[in-house]
Motif scaffolding. Structure first.
Motif, short mmCIF file in Angstrom:
data_model
loop_
_atom_site.label_atom_id
_atom_site.label_comp_id
_atom_site.label_asym_id
_atom_site.label_seq_id
_atom_site.Cartn_x
_atom_site.Cartn_y
_atom_site.Cartn_z
N ILE A 203 -37.78 146.37 94.27
CA ILE A 203 -38.21 145.09 93.60
C ILE A 203 -38.79 145.09 92.55
N ASP A 209 -33.70 141.91 94.92
CA ASP A 209 -34.66 140.79 94.88
C ASP A 209 -35.36 140.87 96.06
N GLN A 210 -34.77 141.15 97.20
CA GLN A 210 -35.26 140.84 98.55
C GLN A 210 -35.38 141.95 99.55
N TRP A 270 -45.58 137.71 99.26
CA TRP A 270 -44.42 138.20 99.52
C TRP A 270 -43.35 137.25 100.46
N GLU A 272 -41.51 134.94 99.30
CA GLU A 272 -40.05 134.69 98.74
C GLU A 272 -39.32 136.01 98.72
N ARG A 273 -39.93 136.98 99.13
CA ARG A 273 -39.35 138.11 99.09
C ARG A 273 -38.80 139.07 100.14
N VAL A 274 -39.11 138.24 101.20
CA VAL A 274 -38.70 138.78 102.56
C VAL A 274 -37.91 137.75 103.55
N HIS A 275 -36.88 138.01 103.80
CA HIS A 275 -36.10 137.07 104.86
C HIS A 275 -35.75 138.01 106.30
#
Ligand code: NAP
Ligand code: G4F
Length: 331
Positions: A203, A209-210, A270, A272-275
């Motif tokens: 990243i 991105d994620q 973070w 927005e960076r982790v789903h």
């Protein structure tokens, strides 16, 4: 006399650190490697040229008898296993055979060697905090009731009790280290710490991105693998074989792991960076592990040196460097 050690699982994270430790201490080091063309063996020949590789498989008792006869070891460290918990639900039979049945095979090979040569061998079994599963006590000690929650955990319980049984039945110097999670830049990328450190590195380099993860609320007692292999060695130097919990005594969630890993690259939020991807959720979770290693600290004089924050930052820094080199090499 130069001591001789045989390590199963030498191509794994712990096997490599242990080989280095024993080599520094002047041992002749032998490593069991499975597979007819295992690429990790080629890597090992480069990184650990002093290790004598012996071909063998924990599923194949005859290969183990031959390996032990060749190595003539003073000490055997059984680190070989299918070690990824998530994989063990999909490959329960194989995990049971290798991670559980493999322990019986190597114990039998050692016993056969002792009986036929008249030599004494000290044995280490890589037991796991995964055996505590649905924890019955906090923190967990050598006396805590085992309640495994995965096929891997069940297989480790089998190996753990088989090791105790060989100690009690045959008087073998067989010790079992109940090690809590331990990590390093050599950790396999399937485990959560390395998955996070590699993703965070990519990243910050703009390559990803994620990151997709499962349960962020699970808690683990994470230490540094380099510290933990020292505990294995100390167990086999003690006059009496026994079982020891090896842990830091601190527990942290996956969220805390993410906080530190992203902080290392200057990201404080973070979200927005982790789903969350349900594919990474497990059929049964071990919610929280925290170990009490008082016995090892008092009896063996062992203690961990690297803390959680330092460990996570070490892994992220390693992966930023590694991923930068890979990206440069790809251009
Ligand atoms: P790892 O990196 O997954 O290494 C496992 C090793 O086992 C590899 O060298 C692998 O060889 C070998 N292996 C797999 N199947 C085998 C077979 N059929 N015959 C012979 N060797 C086989 O694991 P680790 O993190 O170093 O852990 C070492 C040991 O400690 C394992 O037993 C693990 O279950 C246990 N443990 C680990 C932790 C931890 O947090 N790291 C905690 C508690 C207990 P190839 O990959 O070359 O096939
Ligand atoms: O890093 P993990 O896969 O390690 P786990 O399951 O604790 O097992 C490791 O430690 C054991 C000692 O207790 C060893 F015996 C075993 O061989 C292995 O070395 O998962 C840690 C936690 C779990 O709660 C998991 O559900 O992280 C959670 N997690 C959340 N998202 C994830 C992910 N784990 C992985 N691997 N990948 C994810 O995306």
């Amino acid at each position: 006399m130069t001591k001789r050690a045989l390590i199963t699982g030498i191509t794994g994270q712990d096997g490599m650190y242990l080989a280095e430790l024993l080599h520094e201490k002047g041992y002749d080091v032998f490593g069991l490697v499975a597979g007819q063309n295992n690429p990790k063996a080629d890597l090992l020949r480069v990184t650990h040229p002093y290790v004598e590789i012996i071909s063998g498989n924990l599923l194949d008792l005859v290969s183990l008898i031959r390996a032990v006869a060749h190595a003539k070891p003073d000490e055997v460290y059984n680190l070989g296993a299918i070690s990824f918990v998530a994989y063990s639900w999909e490959n329960a039979r194989l995990t049971s055979d290798v991670t559980g049945g493999g322990v019986l095979n190597i114990l039998e090979a050692v016993r056969f060697f002792q009986d036929s040569s008249g030599r004494d061998v000290r044995f280490y079994q890589a037991s796991s905090s995964e055996m505590f599963g649905k924890v019955q006590e906090v923190p967990q000690t050598e006396k805590t009731l085992l309640w495994p929650r995965s096929p891997y955990g069940v297989a480790k319980v089998y190996g753990h009790y088989m090791t105790i049984n060989y100690r009690e039945s045959y008087g073998m110097h067989a010790s079992s280290g109940v090690l809590f999670n331990h990590e390093s830049p050599r950790r396999g990328p399937e485990f959560v710490t390395r998955k996070v450190s590699q993703a965070v590195a990519r990243i910050t380099l703009g390559l990803q991105d994620q990151i997709a993860l499962g349960n962020l609320d699970a808690k683990r007692d994470w230490g540094f693998a380099g510290d933990y292999v020292e505990a294995m060695w100390l167990m086999l130097q003690h006059d009496h074989a026994d079982d020891y919990v090896i842990s830091t005594g601190e527990t942290h969630s996956i969220r805390e792991l993410l906080d530190i890993a992203f902080d290392e690259i200057g990201i404080s939020d973070w979200s927005e960076r982790v789903h969350i991807d349900p594919a990474f959720m497990r059929p049964a979770e071990v919610d929280e592990l925290i170990g009490d290693s008082t016995k090892a600290r008092e009896t063996l004089g062992w203690r961990p040196k690297v803390g959680f924050d330092e460990l996570v930052r070490m892994m992220v820094r390693h992966d930023v460097d590694d991923q930068s080199k890979r990206a440069a090499g790809a251009q």
